[in-house]
Design an enzyme around this catalytic site. Structure first.
Site: not given
Ligand code: DX5
Ligand code: ZN
Length: 224
Positions: A9, A33, A35, A37, A66, A68, A137, A143, A175
């Site tokens: 990620s 990956h 993310d 947000m 992903h 969010m 999740m 985060f 994840d």
């Molecule tokens: C959290 C994200 C994850 C995150 C994973 O909201 O969706 O993808 O980046 O990071 P680690 O592996 O550090 O938990």
């Molecule tokens: Zn994610």
């Protein structure tokens, strides 16, 4: 059964050096990956389509987005056009999740739906026959760098068993908080697609860390 795969990620990398960071990942990694947000679905804001387009020119492999964000259908197809190979969204903030699955598929990407730690599989049950990826999740979204929630393990197994019982083919993605300590239990529970941010990018050698995680996943992978 799916071949296990590690998806670093980029939320956990040094974003000022994004191209260099992903160049350090080595041949084990085929998919990143990504993310997204919006500060509404989660209490954090990350990056959007412009960064994905730039990353596309620095990365030959797959890009797993992903979302969010609330109202994901407002933006989802734009991520497909910006270079995503798969797009996952959280269906409880979408008016017509089935329509969005179809729209994304028509845009040529694989489609995932996400389940927060506190939600059951009932929230996505009707979508399971239509999707490519079930994103479970294992931290509260928002985060990188949080601890893996072991309470989610039974839900991973429930997804695995339901997939087998119904003859479905979706990947089971976990994840959040995936490390050398937690990947084995996640694989044994039934996961096969492993997002790993901090445990890859904070390692001295991200390529070696990805390889070690893949090895551990393979050793524990559930097969029946
Ligand atoms: C959290 C994200 C994850 C995150 C994973 O909201 O969706 O993808 O980046 O990071 P680690 O592996 O550090 O938990
Ligand atoms: Zn994610």
């Amino acid at each position: 059964m799916h071949t296990p795969e590690i998806l670093p990620s980029i939320l956990a990398c040094d974003l000022a050096r994004l191209a260099d960071e992903v160049a350090r990942l080595g041949p084990t990694v085929r998919t990143l990956h990504y993310d997204v947000m919006d500060g509404r679905y989660v209490p954090n804001i990350s990056f959007g389509q412009p960064v994905l387009r730039s990353l596309r020119s620095a990365w030959d492999g797959d890009l797993d987005v992903h979302l969010m964000i609330v109202d994901p259908s407002r933006y989802a197809s734009q991520f497909a056009q910006a270079g995503a190979t798969s797009v996952a969204f959280h269906p409880e903030v979408e008016d017509d999740p089935s329509a969005l699955v179809r729209e994304l598929r028509a845009a040529g990407v694989r489609v995932g739906v996400g389940v927060r730690p506190e939600h059951t599989l009932d929230s996505v049950e009707h979508l399971l026959p239509e999707i490519d990826v079930l994103l479970l999740m294992t931290v509260n979204p928002g985060f990188a760098g949080q601890a893996f929630l072991t309470d989610v393990l039974p839900k991973i197994t429930e997804a695995y068993e339901r997939r087998a019982a119904d003859g479905l083919g979706f990947r089971i993605q976990v994840d959040g908080g995936v490390t050398a300590d937690t990947i084995g239990p996640a694989a044994a529970a039934g996961a096969d697609w492993f997002v790993a941010g901090t445990s890859v990018f904070a390692a001295p050698d991200p390529a070696a860390a990805s390889e070690a995680l893949l090895q551990l996943a393979g050793e524990s992978l559930r097969s029946a």
